[in-house]
Motif scaffolding. Structure first.
Motif, PDB file in Angstrom:
ATOM      1  N   SER A  12       0.866  -1.175   0.000  1.00 32.01           N
ATOM      2  CA  SER A  12       0.000   0.000   0.000  1.00 32.01           C
ATOM      3  C   SER A  12       0.903   1.226   0.000  1.00 32.01           C
ATOM      4  O   SER A  12       1.768   1.372   0.868  1.00 32.01           O
ATOM      5  CB  SER A  12      -0.898   0.009   1.241  1.00 32.01           C
ATOM      6  OG  SER A  12      -1.624   1.227   1.318  1.00 32.01           O
ATOM      7  N   ASN A  13       0.729   2.092  -0.982  1.00 31.40           N
ATOM      8  CA  ASN A  13       1.536   3.306  -1.094  1.00 31.40           C
ATOM      9  C   ASN A  13       0.653   4.528  -1.268  1.00 31.40           C
ATOM     10  O   ASN A  13      -0.521   4.419  -1.632  1.00 31.40           O
ATOM     11  CB  ASN A  13       2.468   3.242  -2.320  1.00 31.40           C
ATOM     12  CG  ASN A  13       3.556   2.204  -2.183  1.00 31.40           C
ATOM     13  OD1 ASN A  13       4.050   1.939  -1.097  1.00 31.40           O
ATOM     14  ND2 ASN A  13       3.934   1.606  -3.313  1.00 31.40           N
ATOM     15  N   CYS A  61      -1.871  -6.149   4.274  1.00 31.52           N
ATOM     16  CA  CYS A  61      -0.736  -5.277   3.979  1.00 31.52           C
ATOM     17  C   CYS A  61      -0.202  -4.739   5.293  1.00 31.52           C
ATOM     18  O   CYS A  61      -0.748  -5.016   6.368  1.00 31.52           O
ATOM     19  CB  CYS A  61      -1.148  -4.129   3.054  1.00 31.52           C
ATOM     20  SG  CYS A  61      -2.252  -2.909   3.823  1.00 31.52           S
ATOM     21  N   ILE A  63       1.009  -0.983   6.932  1.00 26.42           N
ATOM     22  CA  ILE A  63       1.090   0.462   6.764  1.00 26.42           C
ATOM     23  C   ILE A  63       1.806   1.072   7.970  1.00 26.42           C
ATOM     24  O   ILE A  63       1.934   0.436   9.018  1.00 26.42           O
ATOM     25  CB  ILE A  63      -0.309   1.097   6.624  1.00 26.42           C
ATOM     26  CG1 ILE A  63      -1.191   0.729   7.830  1.00 26.42           C
ATOM     27  CG2 ILE A  63      -0.969   0.664   5.324  1.00 26.42           C
ATOM     28  CD1 ILE A  63      -2.569   1.357   7.831  1.00 26.42           C
ATOM     29  N   GLY A  69      -0.906   6.165   6.117  1.00 30.31           N
ATOM     30  CA  GLY A  69      -1.449   4.851   6.442  1.00 30.31           C
ATOM     31  C   GLY A  69      -2.910   4.908   6.850  1.00 30.31           C
ATOM     32  O   GLY A  69      -3.732   4.106   6.396  1.00 30.31           O
ATOM     33  N   SER A  72      -5.142   5.554   3.894  1.00 33.30           N
ATOM     34  CA  SER A  72      -5.265   4.365   3.045  1.00 33.30           C
ATOM     35  C   SER A  72      -6.282   3.398   3.627  1.00 33.30           C
ATOM     36  O   SER A  72      -7.146   2.875   2.907  1.00 33.30           O
ATOM     37  CB  SER A  72      -3.903   3.673   2.909  1.00 33.30           C
ATOM     38  OG  SER A  72      -2.979   4.495   2.225  1.00 33.30           O
ATOM     39  N   SER A  94       4.708   4.627   6.113  1.00 37.21           N
ATOM     40  CA  SER A  94       3.922   4.008   5.044  1.00 37.21           C
ATOM     41  C   SER A  94       4.655   4.181   3.715  1.00 37.21           C
ATOM     42  O   SER A  94       5.458   5.107   3.546  1.00 37.21           O
ATOM     43  CB  SER A  94       2.542   4.661   4.945  1.00 37.21           C
ATOM     44  OG  SER A  94       1.795   4.451   6.123  1.00 37.21           O
ATOM     45  N   ASN A 116       5.972  -1.574   3.795  1.00 36.61           N
ATOM     46  CA  ASN A 116       5.795  -2.694   2.862  1.00 36.61           C
ATOM     47  C   ASN A 116       6.977  -3.661   2.913  1.00 36.61           C
ATOM     48  O   ASN A 116       6.804  -4.876   2.789  1.00 36.61           O
ATOM     49  CB  ASN A 116       5.661  -2.173   1.424  1.00 36.61           C
ATOM     50  CG  ASN A 116       4.424  -1.341   1.217  1.00 36.61           C
ATOM     51  OD1 ASN A 116       3.329  -1.735   1.585  1.00 36.61           O
ATOM     52  ND2 ASN A 116       4.592  -0.168   0.615  1.00 36.61           N
TER      53      ASN A 116
END
Length: 306
Positions: A12-13, A61, A63, A69, A72, A94, A116
């Motif tokens: 997750s970016n 994922c 974060i 984070g 997201s 994140s 990640n």
């Protein structure tokens, strides 16, 4: 519709995107251009695409404990994604991606992986209960390779069907491929994995055969605006891409994979699923952004009915 939950595990970016006339040369500064900040990350992109296609998605994922984070996680919930297994890293930021998109809709991407890169097998061991017989698990390579290898083995041991989108391209140990239900490389990734320089349909076929012999049940080589090549060890089927005017290709592959896994999970054949995924990615490239470009299922149905 969806027969079981789809498990997507990956990155997750937050994408920071600049549009420019051309990519800067070494030492060059290019002025002008539009700036956008969008949610991204290959895992998150694929999870959102699958959810918009009608899949019941569980996203795993890691974060950071920061604004990126938390934003997201909120967006995943709004998309209807199960966030029960979204992990928070107390020590690392994140993920962030810096993306440049030129006038031809091509892009360059630099990623600061952050949390990640700290999604490790020990994190996955606590969520293995979500792997189910015949259930689909979708993976990419923006998390550690050791974690990808662990997930693939754990899911397969429970009878799950593992799809690996080997992006971004990197060296992989052969044991990762053995027993995969499907591998979905693009031309560059297929070249790296097979050792064949994929430039056209014939070379794509050679690469797909080599990859298949590594133990992969099904191979789909995505070839951008040309289409996708499907190989099951017996037959090659080439599916032409729809002709559209591309604006941004950033998440085209992610949308393809998200749509593909939903169609497969609904019991469609691999050819039908690839055709469905082609339609979804064709719509995605006509839009800016990563997750923002993913179409909803109804939009694809509208295209089919035209």
């Amino acid at each position: 519709m969806s027969r079981s939950k789809i498990v997507v595990i990956g990155s997750s970016n937050t994408d920071m995107v600049v549009r420019t006339s051309h990519f800067p040369e070494k030492g060059e500064t290019v002025l002008g251009g539009e700036f956008m900040m969008n949610p991204g990350g290959k895992g998150a992109n694929q999870a959102v695409a699958a959810a918009r296609m009608g899949g019941e998605v569980v996203f795993v994922c890691k974060i950071g404990k920061d604004v990126f984070g938390s934003q997201s996680a909120e967006l995943f919930e709004k998309e209807g994604i199960d966030v029960s297994y979204v992990l928070v890293d107390e020590e690392n930021h994140s993920g962030v991606a810096l993306i440049t998109v030129d006038a031809n809709a091509e892009n360059t991407i630099v990623v600061a992986s952050g949390a990640n890169a700290h999604l490790f097998p020990k994190d996955i061991s606590s969520v293995e209960s979500i792997f189910s017989p015949e259930g689909f698990v979708l993976l990419q390579l923006e998390i550690p390779v050791e974690t990808v290898r662990y997930i693939a083995a754990a899911a397969k041991s429970k009878g799950g069907k593992v799809i690996l989108n080997p992006a971004p391209a990197c060296e992989l140990p052969d044991e990762v491929f053995s027993g995969l239900y499907m591998l979905t490389p693009n031309e560059k990734e297929a070249s790296m994995i097979s050792g064949v320089n994929v430039q056209d349909l014939d070379s794509a076929k050679k690469a797909a055969e080599i990859i298949y012999k590594k133990g992969v049940e099904h191979v789909i080589v995505t070839m951008g605006a040309k289409g996708a090549l499907v190989f099951d060890g017996l037959e090659y089927v080439f599916i032409e891409a729809q002709k559209v005017v591309a604006v941004d290709t950033t998440a085209a592959g992610d949308v393809f994979n998200g749509a593909l896994v939903v169609a497969l999970n609904e019991g469609k054949s691999i050819i039908e699923a690839a055709e469905f995924a082609n339609k979804a990615s064709a719509i995605a490239v006509t839009r800016l952004g990563a997750q923002a470009s993913a179409p909803y299922r109804g939009e694809i149905m509208e295209e089919v009915s035209k």
